[in-house]
Design a protein around this motif. Structure first.
Motif, PDB file in Angstrom:
ATOM      1  N   ARG A 160       1.019  -1.022   0.126  1.00 14.01           N
ATOM      2  CA  ARG A 160       0.083   0.046  -0.006  1.00 14.01           C
ATOM      3  C   ARG A 160       1.145   1.581   0.029  1.00 14.01           C
ATOM      4  N   GLY A 161       2.172   0.916   0.143  1.00 10.01           N
ATOM      5  CA  GLY A 161       3.099   2.205   0.408  1.00 10.01           C
ATOM      6  C   GLY A 161       3.409   2.966   1.180  1.00 10.01           C
ATOM      7  N   TYR A 162       4.589   3.890   1.564  1.00 11.22           N
ATOM      8  CA  TYR A 162       5.189   4.743   2.415  1.00 11.22           C
ATOM      9  C   TYR A 162       3.808   5.093   3.434  1.00 11.22           C
ATOM     10  N   GLY A 163       3.917   4.675   4.975  1.00 10.37           N
ATOM     11  CA  GLY A 163       3.443   5.377   6.305  1.00 10.37           C
ATOM     12  C   GLY A 163       3.163   4.889   6.930  1.00 10.37           C
ATOM     13  N   HIS A 164       3.038   4.861   8.083  1.00  8.83           N
ATOM     14  CA  HIS A 164       3.487   4.564   9.625  1.00  8.83           C
ATOM     15  C   HIS A 164       2.307   3.821  10.420  1.00  8.83           C
ATOM     16  N   TRP A 165       2.142   3.316  11.192  1.00  7.21           N
ATOM     17  CA  TRP A 165       1.344   2.514  12.398  1.00  7.21           C
ATOM     18  C   TRP A 165       1.033   4.202  12.914  1.00  7.21           C
ATOM     19  N   PHE A 197      -5.247  -0.756  15.636  1.00 12.57           N
ATOM     20  CA  PHE A 197      -4.512   0.101  14.815  1.00 12.57           C
ATOM     21  C   PHE A 197      -4.547   0.643  13.384  1.00 12.57           C
ATOM     22  N   GLU A 198      -3.771   1.288  13.854  1.00  7.84           N
ATOM     23  CA  GLU A 198      -3.805   2.755  12.174  1.00  7.84           C
ATOM     24  C   GLU A 198      -3.258   2.563  11.498  1.00  7.84           C
ATOM     25  N   TRP A 199      -3.290   2.285  10.101  1.00  8.32           N
ATOM     26  CA  TRP A 199      -1.672   2.494   9.211  1.00  8.32           C
ATOM     27  C   TRP A 199      -2.387   3.603   8.290  1.00  8.32           C
ATOM     28  N   VAL A 200      -1.625   4.790   8.620  1.00 11.27           N
ATOM     29  CA  VAL A 200      -1.505   6.011   7.828  1.00 11.27           C
ATOM     30  C   VAL A 200      -0.759   6.486   6.923  1.00 11.27           C
ATOM     31  N   LYS A 201      -1.399   6.115   5.545  1.00  9.14           N
ATOM     32  CA  LYS A 201      -0.192   5.983   4.806  1.00  9.14           C
ATOM     33  C   LYS A 201      -0.675   7.783   4.280  1.00  9.14           C
ATOM     34  N   MET A 202       0.858   7.879   3.940  1.00  9.12           N
ATOM     35  CA  MET A 202       0.634   9.363   3.077  1.00  9.12           C
ATOM     36  C   MET A 202       0.686   8.809   1.298  1.00  9.12           C
ATOM     37  N   LYS A 203       0.073   9.873   1.098  1.00 13.34           N
ATOM     38  CA  LYS A 203      -0.778   9.617  -0.793  1.00 13.34           C
ATOM     39  C   LYS A 203       0.804  10.776  -1.156  1.00 13.34           C
TER      40      LYS A 203
END
Length: 82
Positions: free
Chosen positions: A43-48, A76-82
């Motif tokens: 899903r690409g770059y992100g953080h937990w 938990f949330e995976w916060v994906k940067m667009k």
């Protein structure tokens, strides 16, 4: 930014948030790495981020397809940067 919520074993928290796998058994680490490979990395770059403070017991959760049986889990949330 896109946020994807997962219900995952509470004992994965340190590995997900701090990249500290020392508290996991070998099998647990393998399950977590399999989960990450198949769900998050594509899903690409992100953080937990942790979206929960109190673990609850779940029979069905997002790690079940990777061999994790019923467990105390956190949101938990995976916060994906667009």
């Amino acid at each position: 930014m896109e946020i994807i919520e997962y219900t995952l074993p509470a004992n994965w928290a340190s590995a997900l948030i701090n990249d500290d796998y020392t508290g996991l058994e070998d099998e647990e680490e393998k399950q977590l790495l399999d989960f990450l490979e198949k769900t998050v990395e594509e899903r690409g770059y992100g953080h937990w981020s942790l979206n929960d403070n109190e673990p609850l017991f779940y029979k069905f959760h997002d790690a079940r397809p990777y061999g994790v049986l019923a467990a105390d889990c956190l949101k938990f949330e995976w916060v994906k940067m667009k």
